[in-house]
Design a protein around this motif. Structure first.
Motif, PDB file in Angstrom:
ATOM      1  N   ARG A  15      11.181  -0.930   2.116  1.00 26.24           N
ATOM      2  CA  ARG A  15      10.315  -0.073   3.198  1.00 26.24           C
ATOM      3  C   ARG A  15       8.950  -0.354   2.747  1.00 26.24           C
ATOM      4  O   ARG A  15       7.930   0.125   3.887  1.00 26.24           O
ATOM      5  CB  ARG A  15      10.903   1.267   3.275  1.00 26.24           C
ATOM      6  CG  ARG A  15      12.263   1.106   3.720  1.00 26.24           C
ATOM      7  CD  ARG A  15      12.393   2.678   3.959  1.00 26.24           C
ATOM      8  NE  ARG A  15      13.939   2.960   3.587  1.00 26.24           N
ATOM      9  CZ  ARG A  15      14.507   4.214   3.412  1.00 26.24           C
ATOM     10  NH1 ARG A  15      13.773   5.244   3.712  1.00 26.24           N
ATOM     11  NH2 ARG A  15      15.598   4.270   3.096  1.00 26.24           N
ATOM     12  N   ALA A  16       8.414  -0.455   1.548  1.00 29.92           N
ATOM     13  CA  ALA A  16       6.955  -0.203   1.374  1.00 29.92           C
ATOM     14  C   ALA A  16       6.424  -1.322   0.423  1.00 29.92           C
ATOM     15  O   ALA A  16       7.184  -1.799  -0.240  1.00 29.92           O
ATOM     16  CB  ALA A  16       6.575   0.918   0.915  1.00 29.92           C
ATOM     17  N   ASP A  18       4.343  -0.887  -2.005  1.00 28.64           N
ATOM     18  CA  ASP A  18       4.807  -0.419  -3.358  1.00 28.64           C
ATOM     19  C   ASP A  18       6.334  -0.964  -4.003  1.00 28.64           C
ATOM     20  O   ASP A  18       6.414  -1.363  -5.186  1.00 28.64           O
ATOM     21  CB  ASP A  18       4.728   0.967  -3.642  1.00 28.64           C
ATOM     22  CG  ASP A  18       3.014   1.478  -3.372  1.00 28.64           C
ATOM     23  OD1 ASP A  18       2.147   0.818  -3.837  1.00 28.64           O
ATOM     24  OD2 ASP A  18       2.699   2.594  -3.302  1.00 28.64           O
ATOM     25  N   ASP A  19       7.209  -0.854  -3.338  1.00 31.17           N
ATOM     26  CA  ASP A  19       8.505  -0.951  -3.704  1.00 31.17           C
ATOM     27  C   ASP A  19       8.861  -2.587  -3.606  1.00 31.17           C
ATOM     28  O   ASP A  19       9.443  -3.104  -4.752  1.00 31.17           O
ATOM     29  CB  ASP A  19       9.473  -0.594  -2.486  1.00 31.17           C
ATOM     30  CG  ASP A  19       9.601   0.964  -2.439  1.00 31.17           C
ATOM     31  OD1 ASP A  19       9.305   1.668  -3.412  1.00 31.17           O
ATOM     32  OD2 ASP A  19       9.941   1.395  -1.495  1.00 31.17           O
ATOM     33  N   ILE A  46      -4.206  -1.493   6.054  1.00 31.25           N
ATOM     34  CA  ILE A  46      -3.847  -0.867   4.947  1.00 31.25           C
ATOM     35  C   ILE A  46      -5.195   0.196   4.830  1.00 31.25           C
ATOM     36  O   ILE A  46      -6.301  -0.417   4.752  1.00 31.25           O
ATOM     37  CB  ILE A  46      -3.606  -1.669   3.657  1.00 31.25           C
ATOM     38  CG1 ILE A  46      -2.493  -2.405   3.787  1.00 31.25           C
ATOM     39  CG2 ILE A  46      -3.642  -0.868   2.404  1.00 31.25           C
ATOM     40  CD1 ILE A  46      -1.882  -3.253   2.589  1.00 31.25           C
ATOM     41  N   GLN A  50      -5.150   3.396   0.222  1.00 34.00           N
ATOM     42  CA  GLN A  50      -3.891   2.401  -0.309  1.00 34.00           C
ATOM     43  C   GLN A  50      -4.599   1.282  -0.900  1.00 34.00           C
ATOM     44  O   GLN A  50      -4.261   0.859  -2.093  1.00 34.00           O
ATOM     45  CB  GLN A  50      -3.277   1.940   0.788  1.00 34.00           C
ATOM     46  CG  GLN A  50      -2.544   3.150   1.568  1.00 34.00           C
ATOM     47  CD  GLN A  50      -1.601   2.645   2.581  1.00 34.00           C
ATOM     48  OE1 GLN A  50      -2.486   2.041   3.880  1.00 34.00           O
ATOM     49  NE2 GLN A  50      -0.566   2.858   2.868  1.00 34.00           N
TER      50      GLN A  50
END
Length: 92
Positions: A15-16, A18-19, A46, A50
């Motif tokens: 979902r992101a 970062d993941d 972004i 971030q």
């Protein structure tokens, strides 16, 4: 010495960003190509905070990021001059 990297593309179920980056790290890679597609189609969107967090993470964890321009529905190499011009207009 050449060092291989990985794209975020295999992690698009995440979902992101970062993941996705975590998935790349867990696969053993430090060089990470951020594909500007799907949920990342607006990388320019972004926020500054971030971006700062991404830079700090890269520095702290020894990562390098590479940003890949969008490729879905965009063909900078089209033989059709009109399509090439539109692709440039969309990306630049």
């Amino acid at each position: 010495m050449m060092e291989f990297g990985i794209s975020t593309l295999p992690f698009y179920g995440a979902r992101a960003l970062d993941d996705m980056i975590l998935g790349c790290q867990q696969a053993g890679f430090r060089n990470i190509e951020i594909m500007c597609e799907g949920i990342l189609s607006d990388v320019a969107g972004i926020s500054a905070s971030q971006r700062k967090a991404l830079v700090e993470r890269a520095r702290g964890e020894g990562l390098q990021y590479f940003v890949h321009a969008p490729i879905a529905d965009i063909n900078l190499m089209s033989l059709n001059a009109g399509i090439r011009r539109e692709a440039q207009r969309q990306l630049i």
